[in-house]
Design a protein around this motif. Structure first.
Motif, PDB file in Angstrom:
ATOM      1  N   LYS A 101       0.857  -1.203  -0.243  1.00 41.62           N
ATOM      2  CA  LYS A 101      -0.172   0.174  -0.056  1.00 41.62           C
ATOM      3  C   LYS A 101       0.898   1.201  -0.224  1.00 41.62           C
ATOM      4  N   ASP A 102       1.855   1.238   0.987  1.00 47.20           N
ATOM      5  CA  ASP A 102       2.702   2.582   1.198  1.00 47.20           C
ATOM      6  C   ASP A 102       4.042   2.159   1.569  1.00 47.20           C
ATOM      7  N   VAL A 103       4.745   3.314   1.840  1.00 45.98           N
ATOM      8  CA  VAL A 103       5.995   3.396   2.625  1.00 45.98           C
ATOM      9  C   VAL A 103       6.035   4.760   3.387  1.00 45.98           C
ATOM     10  N   THR A 104       6.556   4.261   4.556  1.00 48.92           N
ATOM     11  CA  THR A 104       6.633   5.284   5.593  1.00 48.92           C
ATOM     12  C   THR A 104       8.118   5.267   6.357  1.00 48.92           C
ATOM     13  N   ILE A 105       8.612   6.526   6.326  1.00 48.73           N
ATOM     14  CA  ILE A 105       9.826   6.609   7.103  1.00 48.73           C
ATOM     15  C   ILE A 105       9.703   7.592   8.115  1.00 48.73           C
ATOM     16  N   GLU A 106      10.516   7.591   9.146  1.00 42.18           N
ATOM     17  CA  GLU A 106      10.558   8.827  10.132  1.00 42.18           C
ATOM     18  C   GLU A 106      11.615   9.551   9.930  1.00 42.18           C
ATOM     19  N   HIS A 107      11.122  10.876   9.741  1.00 44.15           N
ATOM     20  CA  HIS A 107      12.111  11.737   9.386  1.00 44.15           C
ATOM     21  C   HIS A 107      12.411  12.670  10.491  1.00 44.15           C
ATOM     22  N   PRO A 108      13.657  13.154  10.781  1.00 48.19           N
ATOM     23  CA  PRO A 108      14.278  13.831  11.998  1.00 48.19           C
ATOM     24  C   PRO A 108      13.509  15.059  12.128  1.00 48.19           C
ATOM     25  N   VAL A 109      13.042  15.743  11.068  1.00 46.40           N
ATOM     26  CA  VAL A 109      12.515  17.106  11.059  1.00 46.40           C
ATOM     27  C   VAL A 109      10.902  17.159  10.950  1.00 46.40           C
ATOM     28  N   TYR A 110      10.443  16.295   9.721  1.00 44.09           N
ATOM     29  CA  TYR A 110       9.011  16.304   9.541  1.00 44.09           C
ATOM     30  C   TYR A 110       8.450  15.270  10.283  1.00 44.09           C
ATOM     31  N   GLY A 111       8.806  14.491  10.918  1.00 44.14           N
ATOM     32  CA  GLY A 111       8.267  13.246  11.512  1.00 44.14           C
ATOM     33  C   GLY A 111       7.696  12.263  10.587  1.00 44.14           C
ATOM     34  N   ASP A 112       6.615  11.410  10.714  1.00 46.86           N
ATOM     35  CA  ASP A 112       6.418  10.354   9.704  1.00 46.86           C
ATOM     36  C   ASP A 112       5.893  10.891   8.115  1.00 46.86           C
ATOM     37  N   LEU A 113       6.807  10.367   7.287  1.00 48.51           N
ATOM     38  CA  LEU A 113       6.450  10.766   5.963  1.00 48.51           C
ATOM     39  C   LEU A 113       6.089   9.403   5.050  1.00 48.51           C
ATOM     40  N   THR A 114       4.664   9.443   4.518  1.00 48.47           N
ATOM     41  CA  THR A 114       3.972   8.447   4.120  1.00 48.47           C
ATOM     42  C   THR A 114       3.812   8.914   2.599  1.00 48.47           C
ATOM     43  N   ALA A 115       4.371   7.846   1.577  1.00 50.57           N
ATOM     44  CA  ALA A 115       4.042   7.879   0.157  1.00 50.57           C
ATOM     45  C   ALA A 115       3.350   6.768  -0.165  1.00 50.57           C
ATOM     46  N   SER A 116       2.381   6.844  -0.964  1.00 50.72           N
ATOM     47  CA  SER A 116       1.486   5.618  -1.707  1.00 50.72           C
ATOM     48  C   SER A 116       2.226   4.880  -2.807  1.00 50.72           C
ATOM     49  N   ILE A 117       2.320   3.741  -2.531  1.00 49.12           N
ATOM     50  CA  ILE A 117       3.017   2.859  -3.475  1.00 49.12           C
ATOM     51  C   ILE A 117       2.068   2.114  -4.353  1.00 49.12           C
ATOM     52  N   ARG A 118       1.111   1.395  -3.620  1.00 49.51           N
ATOM     53  CA  ARG A 118      -0.058   0.650  -4.581  1.00 49.51           C
ATOM     54  C   ARG A 118       0.263  -0.257  -5.710  1.00 49.51           C
ATOM     55  N   VAL A 119       1.259  -1.167  -5.189  1.00 47.39           N
ATOM     56  CA  VAL A 119       1.655  -2.286  -6.245  1.00 47.39           C
ATOM     57  C   VAL A 119       1.151  -3.499  -5.906  1.00 47.39           C
ATOM     58  N   SER A 120       0.585  -4.337  -6.789  1.00 45.61           N
ATOM     59  CA  SER A 120       0.358  -5.779  -6.452  1.00 45.61           C
ATOM     60  C   SER A 120       0.661  -6.677  -7.679  1.00 45.61           C
ATOM     61  N   SER A 121       1.278  -6.452  -8.453  1.00 48.37           N
ATOM     62  CA  SER A 121       1.905  -7.096  -9.440  1.00 48.37           C
ATOM     63  C   SER A 121       3.337  -7.017  -9.792  1.00 48.37           C
ATOM     64  N   ARG A 122       3.939  -7.733 -10.637  1.00 53.77           N
ATOM     65  CA  ARG A 122       5.240  -7.284 -11.082  1.00 53.77           C
ATOM     66  C   ARG A 122       5.348  -6.368 -11.985  1.00 53.77           C
ATOM     67  N   LYS A 123       4.236  -6.162 -12.908  1.00 46.35           N
ATOM     68  CA  LYS A 123       4.129  -5.264 -13.774  1.00 46.35           C
ATOM     69  C   LYS A 123       4.126  -3.851 -13.199  1.00 46.35           C
ATOM     70  N   GLU A 124       3.316  -3.626 -12.102  1.00 49.71           N
ATOM     71  CA  GLU A 124       3.333  -2.665 -11.333  1.00 49.71           C
ATOM     72  C   GLU A 124       4.592  -2.170 -10.654  1.00 49.71           C
ATOM     73  N   VAL A 125       5.331  -3.115 -10.060  1.00 48.95           N
ATOM     74  CA  VAL A 125       6.508  -3.114  -9.634  1.00 48.95           C
ATOM     75  C   VAL A 125       7.252  -2.311 -10.471  1.00 48.95           C
ATOM     76  N   LYS A 126       7.482  -2.605 -11.838  1.00 48.37           N
ATOM     77  CA  LYS A 126       8.319  -2.472 -12.668  1.00 48.37           C
ATOM     78  C   LYS A 126       7.892  -0.851 -13.062  1.00 48.37           C
TER      79      LYS A 126
END
Length: 175
Positions: A101-126
């Motif tokens: 669904k997404d990826v989240t990191i904890e940034h030292p200044v901004y806090g949690d940053l989340t970005a949508s990925i939404r991949v469910s197949s190799r084609k979408e990964v590519k």
């Protein structure tokens, strides 16, 4: 010449397109259909999201997120790896029938940053990785020395357990 729809009518049209598409639709394609600029579409999508429409922007385009009985379990997993293993990680998951669904990191200044990925197949990964390469964008995990979270969606908890086990065996899971 196609008639331009105004505000609410155009947004209703966009919502209908996204709900019935079944696949991501690019902002450029939506702009062509609505006979407006891509920037107008970006504004329309922002307004629709503000009205709590479950629209997500992915590397492949905009999607309306339909809740599905077949995808009822969700779990957050913590991963650690460099950018060179991203394709391996995502393919491992989608090959098991998982949607990342997404990826989240904890940034030292901004806090949690989340970005949508939404991949469910190799084609979408590519497509996702091609978009990263084409735009020369960095992976969010590069800001945290490879540590990141993914929200995974699957038809069952057992499948999520299997995915976690596979990530662990591949040395991609934070233990």
């Amino acid at each position: 010449m196609k008639k331009k729809l105004l505000g609410d009518d155009r947004r209703a049209q966009l919502l209908h397109i996204l709900k019935t598409s079944g696949k991501p639709v690019t902002g450029t394609e939506l702009a062509r259909i609505a006979n407006v600029s891509r920037q107008v579409i970006v504004g329309d999508i922002t307004l629709l999201k503000a009205k709590h429409e479950p629209i997500v922007a992915t590397a492949q385009g905009y999607m309306y997120f339909h809740t599905s009985a077949t995808q009822s379990s969700e779990r957050i997993v913590a991963c650690l790896h460099g950018p060179e293993r991203t394709e391996e990680e995502l393919n491992l998951l989608v090959d098991l029938g998982i949607t990342v669904k997404d990826v989240t990191i904890e940034h030292p200044v901004y806090g949690d940053l989340t970005a949508s990925i939404r991949v469910s197949s190799r084609k979408e990964v590519k497509q996702f990785l091609d978009k990263i390469a084409a735009t020369n964008a960095a992976f969010l995990s590069e800001l945290t020395d490879g540590i990141h979270l993914h929200t995974l969606i699957a038809p069952s908890e057992e499948l999520l357990d299997e995915a976690e086990d596979a990530l662990s065996k591949a040395g991609l899971l934070v233990l």
